[in-house]
Structure formats: structure tokens, C-alpha cells
Design a protein around this motif. Structure first.
Motif, mmCIF file in Angstrom:
data_model
loop_
_atom_site.group_PDB
_atom_site.id
_atom_site.type_symbol
_atom_site.label_atom_id
_atom_site.label_comp_id
_atom_site.label_asym_id
_atom_site.label_seq_id
_atom_site.Cartn_x
_atom_site.Cartn_y
_atom_site.Cartn_z
ATOM 1 N N VAL A 1 41.949 -15.292 -49.890
ATOM 2 C CA VAL A 1 41.521 -13.914 -49.628
ATOM 3 C C VAL A 1 41.629 -13.611 -48.142
ATOM 4 C CG1 VAL A 1 39.591 -12.302 -49.738
ATOM 5 C CG2 VAL A 1 39.999 -13.891 -51.633
ATOM 6 N N SER A 2 41.207 -14.547 -47.307
ATOM 7 C CA SER A 2 41.278 -14.354 -45.858
ATOM 8 C C SER A 2 42.726 -14.225 -45.403
ATOM 9 C CB SER A 2 40.598 -15.523 -45.148
ATOM 10 O OG SER A 2 40.732 -15.412 -43.750
ATOM 11 N N GLY A 3 43.612 -15.036 -46.001
ATOM 12 C CA GLY A 3 45.026 -14.966 -45.637
ATOM 13 C C GLY A 3 45.636 -13.621 -45.984
ATOM 14 N N LEU A 4 45.296 -13.077 -47.154
ATOM 15 C CA LEU A 4 45.800 -11.762 -47.544
ATOM 16 C C LEU A 4 45.261 -10.677 -46.615
ATOM 17 C CD1 LEU A 4 45.473 -11.944 -51.450
ATOM 18 C CD2 LEU A 4 47.592 -11.947 -50.121
ATOM 19 N N THR A 5 43.981 -10.774 -46.286
ATOM 20 C CA THR A 5 43.378 -9.792 -45.387
ATOM 21 C C THR A 5 44.036 -9.826 -44.018
ATOM 22 O OG1 THR A 5 41.273 -9.977 -46.561
ATOM 23 C CG2 THR A 5 41.222 -9.010 -44.356
ATOM 24 N N ASP A 6 44.284 -11.033 -43.503
ATOM 25 C CA ASP A 6 44.927 -11.160 -42.196
ATOM 26 C C ASP A 6 46.342 -10.596 -42.233
ATOM 27 O OD1 ASP A 6 42.672 -12.356 -41.209
ATOM 28 O OD2 ASP A 6 43.461 -14.403 -41.319
#
Length: 470
Positions: A6-11
Motif C-alpha cells: 500500500v505504501s509503495g502504491l501511495t508513493d
């Protein structure tokens, strides 16, 4: 779903947002460069694309990928390139009579970063089609590919990285959990192509961010053979629309309404058509396989449950040998009970129920009583009948005396209505879907708006009387 994913997609989304902020309104030349990069990606990797899709399906002819995916994708790119400057041009008008000499503008502005969720049945065209419109409108895009086409999805991701600078277009791959996280990202617009049930979840996730959505869904698209139809031609075009990609098409004819007593004629004609189009259907490599074992088993279940309820199954070609994988011959169903699952669910495969009618009124009432389809096919040469159906039936799109090909007309919007979808794209409609049409009111240096300013005395009341009489 791990927090790191999720963090990777947000970044990734934030990096693309930053890139868009640095260049919020790309000019026509840059947009054409991006469209040309996408065209080069397709042209220079055609064999690899066809091979990857064939491998994912366990057998799909390269000819179908060329005709149904590469050709319309390249045509969409050519159409956008040809009309881009006209689409981008602000529309100028005079202001309303009482506000003259002011002027107004309607200025197309990019939305920002667009999300595109791609299904498995046409993994190339349903990625490239909305991507063309998003890039023409000046946006950047994240594209979530289907986990059911892992080879092509991986290939497309690699090709996008090779042909596009970082921050313009990127591909996301992963399972259903990744798709859920993707649909929950705060995009400036999200386009989803897939089933109605999943579409509801996507819309619910997008709503949390007030993300506008375009939903391209499906449903049960009817084919109506009218009393004035050229019967054999109608059967041929319906069979064609049902057999390409083995019926795994959101706009494939889902069932046929035909004059009562013509069922045997339909079956005999359809068998001749299939024999001519697919002389070695099970082994000749010209007919697509069902995408995976689960979907193949579902289609077998739909057919067998209908037969158990009293339907008759009429195979239009010989059954495939045991080693033919997931090849499922096209099959017509007659006398199918209305409560059978095959009459309720979108079939998405080569099963074709026939529904006889006594009058055209009865046939039209049958269609109107059901959820609005993504496509409606009418076969009739009487112009009065054609107009009547156009005016009385709600559908995402309509084809007269043919099937499928309305989707390849890039000057026509493509989209559903009600349960079959929300919004539209393709061509100028897609450009507008992925643009904010910014309204601008431009006041002239010399103007009379001060006449409407307070304090509200006798002069103001006389002006107001004039305004309210109009």
C-alpha cells in the motif's frame, strides 16, 4: 495486503502527482510524443504481445489479437493524434445578453493522474484504449493489469518502462488485494472495466476519496432478429460476435430473440456458419480457449444446469478432444427455463440461449424488463423498426445488422447505462472524460455590471424588472 505494498502504491502516485504539478498542462507536441511512444510500443512488439496473450489463454489465435486488440488500439492512437489540436482548442462564446460585452471560454484542462483497471479478456485493447484518451487529455496514468494474464501483464509493464519516462505512465501488477488497494488510491479519475459486481466495490472504494469513476461493465446484451431481417446474414453476424475470443467479450451477444418457429433454422444456419469459419475448431488454432479452468468449469456448469432444468443443448461444432485444453465449442440452448442461471448471469463464453417471441412488441418488452445492456443488436431492414428500437430501448450502444463493430468507431462514445456502466470514453468523449472543462468568464474593460451594484434604489428595481421579463 501488506503495508509495504500500500505504501509503495501511495508513493508511486505521489511521484506522478509531483511530475504533473511540474508540467500541469502539456502542449499538443508533448502529448503527440506520448501517443507516438505508445504506438511504437505496439508496432515494435507485436509478435511478443500476441505470443504472451496466446500463452495466457492457453490458446488464442494471433489473428484475433491483431484484429480485436492491436488494430483498434492503433486506430484509436491515429484518431487522437489527428484530432488532438481541435479537442484542445478552447471554445469561445459571447456572455449572456445582459453581461455583454463579456466573453466566456471553456478550456480543457488535464485532470492530473488517472487510474486504469484492466480486465483479462482483452488485456491489450482495454489498457491502451483508455490510456490513449488519458494521454491525449494531458494526464499521467497508472495502469493496474489483470492477474489472470500474468505473461502479458508482465510484458506490458516492462514495455511501458522502456518506452515512457518515469512519471508519465507506469504499470502495476498483482493479485486482487493489489487491485483493491489500487482502487482506493486518491486518483483524479479512475476507469474500471470488468464485472458489475466488482464495479460496485470499485465505486465504493473510490467514493471514500470522492474520486470520479468511469465504469465499463457488461450485462446480458440481446440480439433481436426482427421480422424484416435477412435471416441468414443475421445468424452469421450473431455467431461471429459470439465466437470471437470464444465469447469472452463484454459486448458479445448474450441471448437471441427470434420469431417463434425459427429456432431450428437458426441452429442449422449457425452450424453451417461455424463449419465455414472454424473448419477445425478444436485443433485448428483459429478459436480461442477459455482463459482458465475455473471459468471453463463455470460455463460447463451453466450449460449442464440449464439442460438439467429442461433446456436442450445444440453444439455448433464437434466436441473438442480430451487433449484440447479449455476449448469449448459454441453451443445454442433452446427451451431454457427463465430461472436458469444462464438466463440471469452474464455468460461470457460461447453459450447462446434462443428466446422465441410471437410479436416484436413482446421481444422489446422482454428486453426493457431487464437491466440495461451494454450493447443491443437489432437485425431488421425496416427503417421504421430501427427507429422504434432506437427510441424505445436503453443500452450502452446499439448495432444494426451487425455485432461488435460499434466499439471500433472512435468518433462514437463507448460506455454503459445503469447496471452496464457509468460514463463513456473513446475519441473526443474520452478526451472530455479525462479533462476538466474549465469555464472561464472574461469581463471586458468597459462594462455595465456596476448598474447592478447596491444600494438597491429605483434604477436597480427598473433594471431588475427588465431582467425578470426576459
Amino acid at each position: 495486503m501488506s503495508e509495504s505494498v500500500v505504501s509503495g502504491l501511495t508513493d508511486l502516485l505521489q511521484r506522478m502527482r509531483q511530475a504533473q504539478r511540474e508540467q500541469p498542462h502539456p502542449d499538443a507536441s508533448l502529448r503527440r510524443i506520448r501517443l507516438d511512444a505508445l504506438a511504437a510500443l505496439l508496432r515494435e512488439n507485436r509478435p511478443a504481445i500476441c505470443e504472451a496473450i496466446d500463452a495466457d489463454f492457453g490458446g488464442r489465435p494471433a489473428e484475433e489479437t491483431d484484429l480485436l486488440e492491436l488494430f483498434p488500439s492503433l486506430q484509436a492512437l491515429a484518431h487522437a493524434r489527428r484530432h488532438l489540436r481541435r479537442w484542445m482548442k478552447p471554445k469561445r462564446h459571447l456572455a449572456g445578453l445582459w453581461f455583454l460585452p463579456a466573453r466566456t471560454l471553456l478550456v480543457p484542462r488535464p485532470l492530473g493522474v488517472v487510474g486504469i483497471i484492466v480486465p483479462w479478456n482483452y488485456p491489450l485493447f482495454l489498457a491502451v484504449g483508455p490510456l490513449v484518451d488519458a494521454l491525449a487529455a494531458g494526464n499521467r496514468a497508472l495502469v493496474k493489469m489483470s492477474e489472470y494474464t500474468p505473461r502479458f501483464s508482465a510484458l506490458f509493464g516492462q514495455l511501458v518502462e522502456r518506452y515512457f519516462p518515469q512519471g508519465e505512465v507506469r504499470v502495476v501488477n498483482g493479485d486482487a488485494g493489489v487491485a483493491r488497494a489500487f482502487s482506493a488510491l486518491p486518483f483524479d479519475h479512475l476507469l474500471f472495466t470488468g464485472s458489475t459486481d466488482v464495479g460496485r466495490h470499485v465505486m465504493r472504494a473510490a467514493a471514500a476519496n470522492l474520486t470520479p469513476v468511469t465504469l465499463e461493465l457488461g450485462g446480458k446484451s440481446p440480439a433481436i432478429i426482427g421480422p424484416g431481417a435477412r435471416f441468414e446474414s443475421a445468424v452469421e453476424r450473431i455467431v461471429y460476435g459470439k465466437c470471437v475470443n470464444a465469447g469472452q467479450t463484454c459486448i458479445a451477444p448474450d441471448y437471441v430473440l427470434l420469431p417463434r418457429g425459427r429456432e431450428a433454422d437458426f441452429i442449422a444456419t449457425a452450424q453451417r456458419v461455424v463449419a465455414r469459419m472454424y473448419p477445425q475448431l478444436a485443433t485448428g488454432g483459429q478459436y480461442a480457449s477459455i482463459i482458465d479452468d475455473a471459468k471453463h468449469a463455470r460455463l460447463i456448469r451453466l450449460r449442464d444446469e440449464a439442460v438439467a432444468g429442461g433446456a436442450q443443448a445444440h453444439a455448433l461444432a464437434a466436441s473438442s478432444p480430451a487433449d484440447a485444453g479449455r476449448v469449448l465449442p459454441p453451443t445454442v440452448l433452446t427451451d431454457t427455463p427463465e430461472d436458469a442461471a444462464v438466463m440471469d448471469e452474464e455468460i461470457f463464453g460461447p453459450l447462446l440461449p434462443l428466446v422465441p417471441y410471437d410479436t416484436l412488441d413482446e421481444a422489446l418488452a422482454y428486453v426493457a424488463a431487464r437491466p440495461h445492456p451494454l450493447a443491443l443488436y437489432l437485425f431488421d431492414n425496416d427503417s421504421a423498426v430501427q427507429r422504434r428500437v432506437e427510441q424505445s430501448q436503453a443500452a450502452g450502444g446499439m448495432c444494426i445488422n451487425d455485432t461488435l463493430y460499434h466499439v471500433a468507431q472512435h468518433h462514437l462514445p463507448f460506455g454503459g447505462v445503469g447496471a452496464s456502466g457509468l460514463g463513456a470514453y473513446h475519441g473526443e468523449a474520452g478526451f472530455r472524460t479525462f479533462s476538466k472543462m474549465l469555464p472561464v468568464f472574461r469581463q471586458a474593460r468597459l462594462n455595465g455590471v456596476g448598474l447592478l451594484n447596491p444600494p438597491y434604489g429605483a434604477r436597480f428595481r427598473r433594471m431588475l424588472d427588465l431582467l425578470l421579463r426576459r
